[in-house]
Structure formats: C-alpha cells, structure tokens
Design a protein around this motif. Structure first.
Motif, PDB file in Angstrom:
ATOM      1  N   ALA A   1       0.832  -1.209   0.000  1.00 38.50           N
ATOM      2  CA  ALA A   1       0.000   0.000   0.000  1.00 38.50           C
ATOM      3  C   ALA A   1       0.866   1.257   0.000  1.00 38.50           C
ATOM      4  O   ALA A   1       0.532   2.242  -0.679  1.00 38.50           O
ATOM      5  N   ILE A   2       1.970   1.236   0.736  1.00 38.32           N
ATOM      6  CA  ILE A   2       2.867   2.393   0.769  1.00 38.32           C
ATOM      7  C   ILE A   2       3.472   2.625  -0.614  1.00 38.32           C
ATOM      8  O   ILE A   2       3.522   3.765  -1.101  1.00 38.32           O
ATOM      9  N   VAL A   3       3.920   1.573  -1.271  1.00 36.89           N
ATOM     10  CA  VAL A   3       4.540   1.704  -2.587  1.00 36.89           C
ATOM     11  C   VAL A   3       3.522   2.195  -3.617  1.00 36.89           C
ATOM     12  O   VAL A   3       3.826   3.073  -4.436  1.00 36.89           O
ATOM     13  N   ILE A   4       2.305   1.649  -3.586  1.00 32.14           N
ATOM     14  CA  ILE A   4       1.276   2.078  -4.530  1.00 32.14           C
ATOM     15  C   ILE A   4       0.896   3.535  -4.311  1.00 32.14           C
ATOM     16  O   ILE A   4       0.749   4.304  -5.267  1.00 32.14           O
ATOM     17  N   SER A   5       0.750   3.952  -3.055  1.00 26.13           N
ATOM     18  CA  SER A   5       0.379   5.344  -2.790  1.00 26.13           C
ATOM     19  C   SER A   5       1.499   6.297  -3.186  1.00 26.13           C
ATOM     20  O   SER A   5       1.229   7.397  -3.680  1.00 26.13           O
ATOM     21  N   PHE A   6       2.752   5.892  -3.003  1.00 22.88           N
ATOM     22  CA  PHE A   6       3.866   6.737  -3.445  1.00 22.88           C
ATOM     23  C   PHE A   6       3.860   6.879  -4.965  1.00 22.88           C
ATOM     24  O   PHE A   6       4.055   7.977  -5.496  1.00 22.88           O
TER      25      PHE A   6
ATOM     26  N   SER B   1       3.261  10.365  -7.021  1.00 22.87           N
ATOM     27  CA  SER B   1       4.254  10.819  -8.003  1.00 22.87           C
ATOM     28  C   SER B   1       3.601  11.076  -9.360  1.00 22.87           C
ATOM     29  O   SER B   1       3.896  12.069 -10.017  1.00 22.87           O
ATOM     30  N   PHE B   2       2.716  10.172  -9.782  1.00 19.22           N
ATOM     31  CA  PHE B   2       2.014  10.349 -11.049  1.00 19.22           C
ATOM     32  C   PHE B   2       1.158  11.611 -11.034  1.00 19.22           C
ATOM     33  O   PHE B   2       1.147  12.370 -12.010  1.00 19.22           O
ATOM     34  N   ALA B   3       0.450  11.857  -9.930  1.00 17.16           N
ATOM     35  CA  ALA B   3      -0.403  13.049  -9.840  1.00 17.16           C
ATOM     36  C   ALA B   3       0.428  14.330  -9.900  1.00 17.16           C
ATOM     37  O   ALA B   3       0.034  15.302 -10.557  1.00 17.16           O
ATOM     38  N   ILE B   4       1.566  14.343  -9.243  1.00 16.11           N
ATOM     39  CA  ILE B   4       2.422  15.532  -9.257  1.00 16.11           C
ATOM     40  C   ILE B   4       2.948  15.800 -10.667  1.00 16.11           C
ATOM     41  O   ILE B   4       2.912  16.935 -11.154  1.00 16.11           O
ATOM     42  N   VAL B   5       3.407  14.757 -11.357  1.00 19.24           N
ATOM     43  CA  VAL B   5       3.911  14.926 -12.719  1.00 19.24           C
ATOM     44  C   VAL B   5       2.788  15.361 -13.657  1.00 19.24           C
ATOM     45  O   VAL B   5       2.979  16.230 -14.519  1.00 19.24           O
ATOM     46  N   LEU B   6       1.591  14.800 -13.492  1.00 18.14           N
ATOM     47  CA  LEU B   6       0.449  15.179 -14.324  1.00 18.14           C
ATOM     48  C   LEU B   6       0.079  16.646 -14.114  1.00 18.14           C
ATOM     49  O   LEU B   6      -0.148  17.380 -15.083  1.00 18.14           O
ATOM     50  N   LEU B   7       0.047  17.092 -12.873  1.00 19.52           N
ATOM     51  CA  LEU B   7      -0.271  18.490 -12.600  1.00 19.52           C
ATOM     52  C   LEU B   7       0.791  19.435 -13.144  1.00 19.52           C
ATOM     53  O   LEU B   7       0.464  20.505 -13.678  1.00 19.52           O
ATOM     54  N   LYS B   8       2.056  19.036 -13.029  1.00 20.59           N
ATOM     55  CA  LYS B   8       3.117  19.885 -13.581  1.00 20.59           C
ATOM     56  C   LYS B   8       3.006  19.975 -15.102  1.00 20.59           C
ATOM     57  O   LYS B   8       3.223  21.030 -15.688  1.00 20.59           O
ATOM     58  N   ARG B   9       2.640  18.871 -15.749  1.00 22.16           N
ATOM     59  CA  ARG B   9       2.505  18.868 -17.210  1.00 22.16           C
ATOM     60  C   ARG B   9       1.323  19.727 -17.654  1.00 22.16           C
ATOM     61  O   ARG B   9       1.415  20.472 -18.630  1.00 22.16           O
ATOM     62  N   VAL B  10       0.202  19.626 -16.950  1.00 24.38           N
ATOM     63  CA  VAL B  10      -0.961  20.451 -17.275  1.00 24.38           C
ATOM     64  C   VAL B  10      -0.616  21.925 -17.101  1.00 24.38           C
ATOM     65  O   VAL B  10      -0.958  22.758 -17.940  1.00 24.38           O
ATOM     66  N   HIS B  11       0.084  22.256 -16.034  1.00 24.57           N
ATOM     67  CA  HIS B  11       0.458  23.658 -15.812  1.00 24.57           C
ATOM     68  C   HIS B  11       1.410  24.148 -16.899  1.00 24.57           C
ATOM     69  O   HIS B  11       1.320  25.294 -17.352  1.00 24.57           O
ATOM     70  N   ALA B  12       2.313  23.287 -17.340  1.00 24.91           N
ATOM     71  CA  ALA B  12       3.252  23.688 -18.395  1.00 24.91           C
ATOM     72  C   ALA B  12       2.531  23.915 -19.733  1.00 24.91           C
ATOM     73  O   ALA B  12       2.894  24.815 -20.490  1.00 24.91           O
TER      74      ALA B  12
END
Length: 69
Positions: free
Chosen positions: A32-37, A41-52
């Motif tokens: 569960a810890i590995v999946i949540s990490f 990480s995916f959500a952060i990269v997705l948000l950074k890409r949308v902002h870019a």
C-alpha cells in the motif's frame, strides 16, 4: 510478553508450532505504501505537465471548453 515469533521452521521440526507472526499484513502495508507513493508521483507529474501546457492552475479556466477550434 512476546506476541509471536518469526515464522521460521526449525531444522528439527517439519511444521510451525506455537504462536508465530503472520507476514502477510506487513507485506500488504508495504504494498500500500509503494502504490500510494507511485500514485502521488504520477499526480504531481500530471499536474506539472498540465500547468506547463495551459500556463495556469485556475480550475475555472481549465473547465471551460476551448472555443477557438
């Protein structure tokens, strides 16, 4: 007081005897810890890409359809 011994079978015996610790809950928690990490990480990269691409983080602008097409 000992809650449980590690689930290691001694050489003289063929099966576990007595109370032993179950490794499955520990494995599930680590999974569960590995999946949540990974999801975070995916959500952060997705948000950074949308902002870019859009150059904004305003949800009202992101929700409006692009009428220039």
């Amino acid at each position: 007081m000992t809650r449980g011994k590690p689930p290691i079978i001694p050489e003289a015996e063929k099966t576990l005897t007595g109370v032993y610790a179950d490794p499955v809950p520990q494995a599930l928690i680590l999974t569960a810890i590995v999946i949540s990490f990974g999801l975070q990480s995916f959500a952060i990269v997705l948000l950074k890409r949308v902002h870019a691409l859009v150059q904004t983080d305003d949800l009202n602008q992101l929700n409006t359809p692009d009428t220039s097409i």
